[in-house]
Design an enzyme around this catalytic site. Structure first.
Site: not given
Ligand code: PMP
Length: 361
Positions: A102, A172, A196
């Site tokens: 991520w 994030d 989450k």
């Molecule tokens: N950052 C993290 C740490 C994530 O776990 C996720 C999704 N699992 C995201 C960003 C992306 O989020 P989204 O699918 O809502 O764009």
């Protein structure tokens, strides 16, 4: 049908009491004779939901008064672009700590807007630890420094908040949000997609220091400007009303559990039980993450013999332990232990793991 123990990484398990309340209020919400799904976001009852959700989040996380709490859509991915669009100002480069999928994805998006200075990269060596403070090649002239406190896919979690001096730190926090106390004041901005620990997909929370708002250029779309949300109290456009409604119920549930410090104790207990089972299996189960950086929320593990993976997953399902398949980039299994996963769920998982080892080891 009975509810199972759901180890999904997100969208993920929600507290059962929250789902029951939403179910009970589906046709008649608060005596209005309609559902929360069927009312204007500007109508008084819904504005109260927005205000209370913000107030609860502020209370549970101890958000200082000089931070704004914004609610928006677009998920984590949209923040990957909103962060540079809003925080670069007149600068052209930003620091990124790369610790897994991520943070890599966020840095890739940021390269569309600025030059990315990689201050540490543990992702390229397998994402099995986080860099220590002394390893960070920080740039005092960076517009901001970015990290992902918990890498959902690799199961790597920071055990400290990086010190970036006067450079605003951006987190994030999607997959560790509300699972442990958050030192908001050490960050310039924290964002989290909701799906989450906070609620359903479709909602993203952004906690941002007020001096960092209002520096974007007007060539960007209106909805990519934090100031638009801040000025309109997140009601400039129609928010994801049902997601906000559920998020408020989740926060009320969390408060009733004793708040973030209490849930952290439970999260430590749950994850410690699972890691102890993995480590005590004599190599039958494996987790490669450095012990201090093991995630409390997402526990990836593999079997010594991965030809048994499908048998493991199928056997787990038969005893009501579901969504344990690992992310395709890592393989094996992953058990996500978000706030709403009870200790009993982890106890059931480790009992199954011990039995599976006994019969297949
Ligand atoms: N950052 C993290 C740490 C994530 O776990 C996720 C999704 N699992 C995201 C960003 C992306 O989020 P989204 O699918 O809502 O764009």
């Amino acid at each position: 049908m009975a509810r199972v123990f759901n180890f999904a990484s997100g969208p993920a398990v929600l507290p059962e009491s929250v789902l029951r309340q939403a179910q009970a209020e589906m046709l008649d919400w608060g005596g209005h004779g309609f559902s929360v799904l069927e009312t204007s976001h500007r109508a008084a009852p819904f504005v109260v939901v927005m205000d209370e959700t913000e107030a609860l989040l502020r209370e549970l996380l101890g958000v200082p008064a000089n931070y704004r709490v914004l609610f928006m859509q677009g998920g984590g991915h949209q923040q990957f672009s909103m962060v540079p669009i809003n925080l670069l100002g007149a600068k052209f480069h930003a620091d990124y700590l790369l610790t897994g999928h991520w943070s890599l994805a966020a840095a890739a998006e940021a390269r569309r807007f600025c030059s990315v200075n990689v201050v540490a990269d543990t992702a390229s060596s397998g994402a099995t630890r986080v860099p220590r403070q002394v390893e960070l090649a920080l740039d005092a002239g960076a517009a901001y420094a970015y990290y992902c406190p918990n890498e959902t896919i690799h199961g790597v979690e920071f055990d400290y908040v990086p010190d970036t001096g006067a450079v605003p730190l951006v987190a994030d926090a999607s997959s560790s949000f509300l699972s442990r106390p958050l030192e908001v004041a050490r960050h310039g901005l924290v964002f989290a997609c909701a799906q989450k620990n906070f609620g359903p997909a479709g909602l993203t929370a952004v906690i941002v220091r007020d001096d960092l708002i209002g520096h974007t250029s007007n060539r960007w779309p209106t909805l990519l400007d934090y100031k638009v949300y801040a000025d309109a109290r997140s009601l400039w456009n129609t928010p994801a009303t049902f997601a906000v409604y559920i998020a408020r119920l989740v926060l009320l549930w969390l408060k009733a559990q004793g708040g973030v410090a209490a849930i952290e104790r439970l999260n430590i207990e749950k994850s410690a039980l699972l890691y102890a089972t993995i480590d005590g299996s004599g190599g039958f189960y494996m987790n490669r993450v450095a012990v201090p950086n093991r995630s409390r929320m997402n526990v990836p593990f593999s079997l010594r013999d991965d030809s048994l993976n499908d048998t493991f997953l199928a056997g787990a399902e038969t005893v009501g332990l579901v969504q344990l398949k690992g992310h395709r980039s890592v393989g094996g299994m992953r058990a996500s232990l978000y706030n709403a996963m009870p200790l009993a769920g982890v106890q059931a998982l480790v009992a199954f793991m011990r039995e599976f080892q006994r019969t297949h080891g």
